[in-house]
Design an enzyme around this catalytic site. Structure first.
Site, PDB file in Angstrom:
ATOM      1  N   ARG A 228       0.886  -1.310   0.053  1.00 22.45           N
ATOM      2  CA  ARG A 228       0.085   0.065  -0.286  1.00 22.45           C
ATOM      3  C   ARG A 228       0.736   1.285  -0.166  1.00 22.45           C
ATOM      4  NH1 ARG A 228      -3.834  -2.164  -1.848  1.00 22.45           N
ATOM      5  NH2 ARG A 228      -5.924  -2.429  -0.781  1.00 22.45           N
ATOM      6  N   ASP A 252       4.616  -0.464  -6.897  1.00 21.13           N
ATOM      7  CA  ASP A 252       3.483  -0.767  -7.635  1.00 21.13           C
ATOM      8  C   ASP A 252       2.417   0.193  -6.935  1.00 21.13           C
ATOM      9  OD1 ASP A 252       1.780  -2.315  -9.434  1.00 21.13           O
ATOM     10  OD2 ASP A 252       1.051  -3.203  -7.611  1.00 21.13           O
ATOM     11  N   GLU A 257      -2.021   8.362  -6.224  1.00 26.02           N
ATOM     12  CA  GLU A 257      -2.500   7.485  -7.326  1.00 26.02           C
ATOM     13  C   GLU A 257      -3.416   8.292  -8.194  1.00 26.02           C
ATOM     14  OE1 GLU A 257      -3.067   3.629  -6.211  1.00 26.02           O
ATOM     15  OE2 GLU A 257      -1.163   3.407  -5.425  1.00 26.02           O
ATOM     16  N   HIS A 275      -0.156   0.293  -9.701  1.00 30.39           N
ATOM     17  CA  HIS A 275      -1.046  -0.710  -9.056  1.00 30.39           C
ATOM     18  C   HIS A 275      -1.652  -1.609  -9.513  1.00 30.39           C
ATOM     19  CE1 HIS A 275      -3.157   0.016  -4.990  1.00 30.39           C
ATOM     20  NE2 HIS A 275      -3.281  -1.279  -5.285  1.00 30.39           N
ATOM     21  N   GLY A 277      -1.054  -5.053  -8.891  1.00 37.36           N
ATOM     22  CA  GLY A 277      -0.835  -6.213  -8.028  1.00 37.36           C
ATOM     23  C   GLY A 277      -1.980  -7.065  -8.244  1.00 37.36           C
TER      24      GLY A 277
END
Length: 303
Positions: A228, A252, A257, A275, A277
């Protein structure tokens, strides 16, 4: 029964809801300000990360019994407001564990072998074999911060590479895997060649890796965060990267964001993904199916 699906989930999950005979309202293309209008007689709300389930939104849904989050984190749901209203909140933390773990391994391998740099170089017409000297993963000491579902999946895969694995987790008393050594955070930071982060973002973990911790890290360490944004202090990490205290920063997830810090994004030893994942076909299907089943269970339905 009426279920409002505010963020798109896998079609297999929608199929399970429909087959149970509930009314499914597909609301992912509805402007968020119009969502309260659809929730007046809803029994359940399903979201991913795009929809923020605030106290005000819950006030528009007096019949709401269940909030389902198709994914891991619950930071977009006001849990205290849900508790006060007796609304059950469920999620699918197990759905993306393998996908996130595999992405963390990819970030680690790229940091050592510079696959992205090689691809860019070839596309620009260069053949830079000598410049792109890499390092092996075998024999390296890996520090895993957080030994939950994803941390354990990462450890299992790294063991196959012949690495030494150190792990820090405040809530784990005994190592769940042979070959994984539990240590305190300072030992992990001092001894690890590569540090990979796998803890949720909470008030306790916010900026748990910041200037003080980055002063301790082994010189030239690689830091990877696929957990996170906010667990790692990005400003502090950028300072460490500029000063050469860490060799690679690979993320990531970001504190903002999409990220807008051009100094970070343009640093030659920074690598990033947007992001990704949980962004695999398999993870999305597991999340969609899992949340549909959990919501139906909480509503008293059985397949």
């Amino acid at each position: 029964m009426k279920v409002v699906v505010a963020d798109r989930i896998h079609e297999d999950g929608l199929r399970i809801l429909r087959s149970a005979g509930v009314e499914v309202v597909e609301a992912w293309d509805v402007p968020k300000e119009e969502l309260p209008r659809l929730l007046g007689d809803a029994d359940a709300l399903i979201v991913r990360s795009a929809t923020k389930v605030t106290e005000e939104l819950m006030e528009a849904a007096p019949r709401l019994k269940v909030i389902g989050r198709a994914g891991v984190g619950l930071d977009n749901v006001d849990l205290e407001a849900a508790r006060k209203r007796g609304i059950k909140v469920v999620n699918t933390p197990e759905a993306s564990s393998v996908s996130v773990a595999e992405l963390a391994i990819l970030h680690i391998l790229n940091a050592l072998r510079r696959i992205v740099d090689g691809t860019v170089s070839l596309r620009e017409g260069r053949w830079e074999k000598k410049r792109l000297m890499g390092r092996e993963l075998m024999g390296k000491t890996i520090g895993i911060i957080g030994l939950g579902r994803i941390g354990r999946e990462v450890a299992r895969r790294l063991l196959a590479f012949g690495t030494r694995i150190l792990a820090y987790d405040k809530y784990v008393r005994e190592s769940p895997l042979e070959g994984v050594e539990l240590v305190d955070l300072e030992t992990l930071l001092r001894e690890s060649d590569i540090i990979t982060i796998h803890v949720p973002l909470t008030p306790e973990t916010h900026h748990m890796i910041s200037d003080r911790e980055l002063e301790i890290v082994k010189p030239g360490a690689v830091i990877v965060n696929t957990a996170r944004g906010g667990v790692l202090d990005e400003a502090a990490a950028l300072r460490a990267l500029r000063e050469g205290r860490i060799s690679v920063l690979s993320l990531d997830v970001f504190e903002e964001e999409p990220p807008r810090n051009r100094e970070l994004l343009e640093h030659p030893n920074f690598y990033g993904t947007p992001h990704l994942g949980a962004q695999t076909v398999e993870a999305q299907r597991r999340a969609g199916v899992g949340i549909a089943e959990k919501v139906l269970e909480e509503l008293g339905w059985s397949r």
